[in-house]
Design a protein around this motif. Structure first.
Motif, PDB file in Angstrom:
ATOM      1  N   ILE A  19      41.843  40.054  46.570  1.00 44.68           N
ATOM      2  CA  ILE A  19      41.051  40.088  45.335  1.00 44.68           C
ATOM      3  C   ILE A  19      39.974  39.005  45.309  1.00 44.68           C
ATOM      4  O   ILE A  19      38.989  39.112  44.560  1.00 44.68           O
ATOM      5  CB  ILE A  19      41.984  39.954  44.100  1.00 44.68           C
ATOM      6  N   SER A  20      40.107  37.975  46.127  1.00 47.76           N
ATOM      7  CA  SER A  20      39.203  36.816  46.025  1.00 47.76           C
ATOM      8  C   SER A  20      37.726  37.160  46.201  1.00 47.76           C
ATOM      9  O   SER A  20      36.875  36.592  45.511  1.00 47.76           O
ATOM     10  CB  SER A  20      39.613  35.733  47.024  1.00 47.76           C
ATOM     11  N   PRO A  21      37.363  38.073  47.106  1.00 49.52           N
ATOM     12  CA  PRO A  21      35.941  38.421  47.205  1.00 49.52           C
ATOM     13  C   PRO A  21      35.447  39.299  46.056  1.00 49.52           C
ATOM     14  O   PRO A  21      34.257  39.619  45.997  1.00 49.52           O
ATOM     15  CB  PRO A  21      35.861  39.193  48.538  1.00 49.52           C
ATOM     16  N   ILE A  22      36.356  39.697  45.150  1.00 52.70           N
ATOM     17  CA  ILE A  22      35.988  40.593  44.055  1.00 52.70           C
ATOM     18  C   ILE A  22      35.897  39.862  42.725  1.00 52.70           C
ATOM     19  O   ILE A  22      34.929  40.033  41.971  1.00 52.70           O
ATOM     20  CB  ILE A  22      37.014  41.751  43.952  1.00 52.70           C
ATOM     21  N   PHE A  23      36.894  39.024  42.401  1.00 56.50           N
ATOM     22  CA  PHE A  23      36.882  38.419  41.063  1.00 56.50           C
ATOM     23  C   PHE A  23      35.884  37.267  40.949  1.00 56.50           C
ATOM     24  O   PHE A  23      35.356  36.787  41.943  1.00 56.50           O
ATOM     25  CB  PHE A  23      38.282  38.034  40.587  1.00 56.50           C
ATOM     26  N   ALA A  24      35.611  36.892  39.690  1.00 52.70           N
ATOM     27  CA  ALA A  24      34.638  35.829  39.366  1.00 52.70           C
ATOM     28  C   ALA A  24      33.233  36.163  39.858  1.00 52.70           C
ATOM     29  O   ALA A  24      32.431  35.278  40.155  1.00 52.70           O
ATOM     30  CB  ALA A  24      35.096  34.485  39.937  1.00 52.70           C
ATOM     31  N   GLY A  25      32.929  37.444  39.903  1.00 52.07           N
ATOM     32  CA  GLY A  25      31.654  37.902  40.449  1.00 52.07           C
ATOM     33  C   GLY A  25      31.854  38.320  41.889  1.00 52.07           C
ATOM     34  O   GLY A  25      32.305  37.521  42.715  1.00 52.07           O
ATOM     35  N   THR A  26      31.582  39.569  42.207  1.00 50.51           N
ATOM     36  CA  THR A  26      31.811  40.053  43.565  1.00 50.51           C
ATOM     37  C   THR A  26      30.940  39.292  44.565  1.00 50.51           C
ATOM     38  O   THR A  26      29.914  38.708  44.201  1.00 50.51           O
ATOM     39  CB  THR A  26      31.495  41.546  43.679  1.00 50.51           C
ATOM     40  N   ASN A  27      31.353  39.322  45.805  1.00 52.23           N
ATOM     41  CA  ASN A  27      30.557  38.642  46.830  1.00 52.23           C
ATOM     42  C   ASN A  27      29.185  39.271  47.011  1.00 52.23           C
ATOM     43  O   ASN A  27      28.236  38.607  47.441  1.00 52.23           O
ATOM     44  CB  ASN A  27      31.335  38.608  48.146  1.00 52.23           C
ATOM     45  N   GLU A  28      29.068  40.562  46.682  1.00 53.40           N
ATOM     46  CA  GLU A  28      27.756  41.193  46.705  1.00 53.40           C
ATOM     47  C   GLU A  28      26.842  40.565  45.650  1.00 53.40           C
ATOM     48  O   GLU A  28      25.650  40.323  45.895  1.00 53.40           O
ATOM     49  CB  GLU A  28      27.894  42.701  46.476  1.00 53.40           C
ATOM     50  N   VAL A  29      27.410  40.281  44.466  1.00 53.12           N
ATOM     51  CA  VAL A  29      26.638  39.608  43.418  1.00 53.12           C
ATOM     52  C   VAL A  29      26.272  38.192  43.851  1.00 53.12           C
ATOM     53  O   VAL A  29      25.175  37.702  43.552  1.00 53.12           O
ATOM     54  CB  VAL A  29      27.416  39.608  42.090  1.00 53.12           C
ATOM     55  N   MET A  30      27.190  37.518  44.564  1.00 51.46           N
ATOM     56  CA  MET A  30      26.868  36.171  45.067  1.00 51.46           C
ATOM     57  C   MET A  30      25.624  36.223  45.960  1.00 51.46           C
ATOM     58  O   MET A  30      24.745  35.353  45.878  1.00 51.46           O
ATOM     59  CB  MET A  30      28.037  35.604  45.874  1.00 51.46           C
ATOM     60  N   LYS A  31      25.528  37.239  46.804  1.00 52.06           N
ATOM     61  CA  LYS A  31      24.372  37.362  47.693  1.00 52.06           C
ATOM     62  C   LYS A  31      23.094  37.651  46.907  1.00 52.06           C
ATOM     63  O   LYS A  31      22.005  37.166  47.264  1.00 52.06           O
ATOM     64  CB  LYS A  31      24.631  38.461  48.723  1.00 52.06           C
TER      65      LYS A  31
END
Length: 392
Positions: free
Chosen positions: A371-383
């Motif tokens: 779940i870590s790459p999904i919660f608190a804003g997905t990693n796609e959003v981080m990029k």
């Protein structure tokens, strides 16, 4: 002959931690060894951490240690919350609800609450009477916070709230919830219509839906929240109306940094578990740690963990100094969580069939880290954030 290198990178030089921090960590570690570790497997089976554990944490000063002494806190720096996050994460990701309460939700009240709100809530957040949650995600809205659909319409001295939230950590236990709502559905741009409300558990029209059955993080209670003409006093508006979106953006730096911290601890633990296992496991008449493929896998993972540790520790320092490191934190949240998720598969592979057995901790790590790459804003959003801040 070269000296053996320790794989516990958390013990490397970390100058931002003082002797006081070290004493705090040692005390917390002893507490966890007594109160959490012997019970954690049962809590995973129960799919819930008992409130009694929260109360014991509170009694030892481990809830919201950063709060100003004027409101009953200890006035400690962010480094103490990092220590709490790290030590709980070593046991299991299911204990993460404490970090959400301590270092994610309560800081909203500290930063944006009125004096009356602080006096009403903070002391009970510290003593364990109140457990908090933050409700942003909706069934149709995840990372797109500007377009959330839960509405709050002013009616005299109250807001009438309607909508649903989902995937809310601490959703079952929570006594006080910071809820992101639309106070102006017609605002242009849309994010200017978002506000934050403090919703008490006994609010008329508020109810909890299902306790959600997740792939991992089983002991972390996660729920749906339902608002049906819920009447929330206007006095429970957190900060200014229409300022919810910038408030969320300001506080997400700390939340995402803690995500990276937790994922890094999980990666370190997986590396430690796997290194110990491959040294003990025999195949074809010798330890599988003697095979070149195993050595290459461990070498690569150890290098990635070390890189992550240096990067995250640097961001902890800058965050404690009050620097704006949103771009770098977005990088860390993406890179570290993605690295840890990849590691979980590699480590399970090195465990062979035993890695798929629940009695081996690597199996739980494999489930929990997903779940870590999904919660608190997905990693796609981080990029997207990284690219935007580079002017792209």
């Amino acid at each position: 002959m070269a000296a053996t290198v320790s794989l516990d990178f958390s013990k490397s030089s970390r100058p931002f931690f003082s002797e006081e921090h070290s004493m705090f960590r040692e005390s917390l570690r002893k507490f966890i060894e007594k109160e959490a570790i012997p019970n954690f497997e049962q809590w995973e089976e129960d799919r819930l951490i008992p409130r009694s554990f929260w109360k014991k944490m509170a009694d030892q000063g481990y809830l919201c240690p950063q709060v100003d002494p004027a409101y009953g806190g200890l006035g400690l720096d962010f480094g103490f919350n990092v220590i709490i996050c790290e030590e709980l994460a070593r046991v299991g990701a299911g204990l993460g609800g404490v970090n959400i309460h301590n270092a994610i939700v309560v800081p909203y009240i500290e930063a944006y609450g009125t004096q009356e709100q602080k006096k009403k809530y903070l002391a009970d957040c510290i003593n364990g009477t109140i457990i908090t949650a933050i409700a942003m995600t909706e069934p149709g809205t995840g990372s797109d916070l500007a377009n959330l659909r839960t509405t709050a319409v002013r009616d005299g001295d109250h807001y009438v709230v309607n909508g649903q939230k989902t995937f809310i950590s601490n959703g079952i236990h929570s006594d006080l919830i910071v809820v992101a709502v639309k106070t102006d559905p017609h605002a242009k741009p849309a994010h200017k219509g978002v506000s934050l409300l403090l919703v008490d558990k006994d609010t008329p029209g508020f109810s909890r839906g299902r306790k959600l059955n997740k792939v991992g993080m089983h002991s972390q209670d996660t729920a749906e929240l339902i608002f049906e003409d819920a009447r929330v006093p206007v006095s429970n508006l957190l900060g200014a109306e229409g300022m919810g979106f910038p408030y969320l953006m300001q506080k997400l730096q700390q939340e995402r940094l803690l995500c990276a911290v937790g994922a890094l601890v999980a990666a370190e633990d997986m590396l430690h578990l796997t290194t110990a296992y491959v040294k003990e496991r025999q195949a074809f008449g010798r330890s599988i740690s003697s095979f070149q493929n195993t050595q290459f896998e461990i070498s690569e993972m150890a290098t990635e963990v070390q890189i992550g540790r240096v990067f995250v520790d640097d961001l902890i320092v800058k965050h404690m100094q009050g620097q704006d490191v949103v771009t770098q934190v977005s990088m860390a949240k993406w890179w570290v969580t993605d690295m840890a998720r990849r590691m979980s598969s590699r480590c399970m592979q090195l465990h062979g069939g035993y890695g798929y057995m629940e009695e081996y901790k690597i199996a739980r790590r494999y489930r929990d880290i997903a779940i870590s790459p999904i919660f608190a804003g997905t990693n796609e959003v981080m990029k997207i954030i990284i690219a935007k801040n580079f002017g792209l």
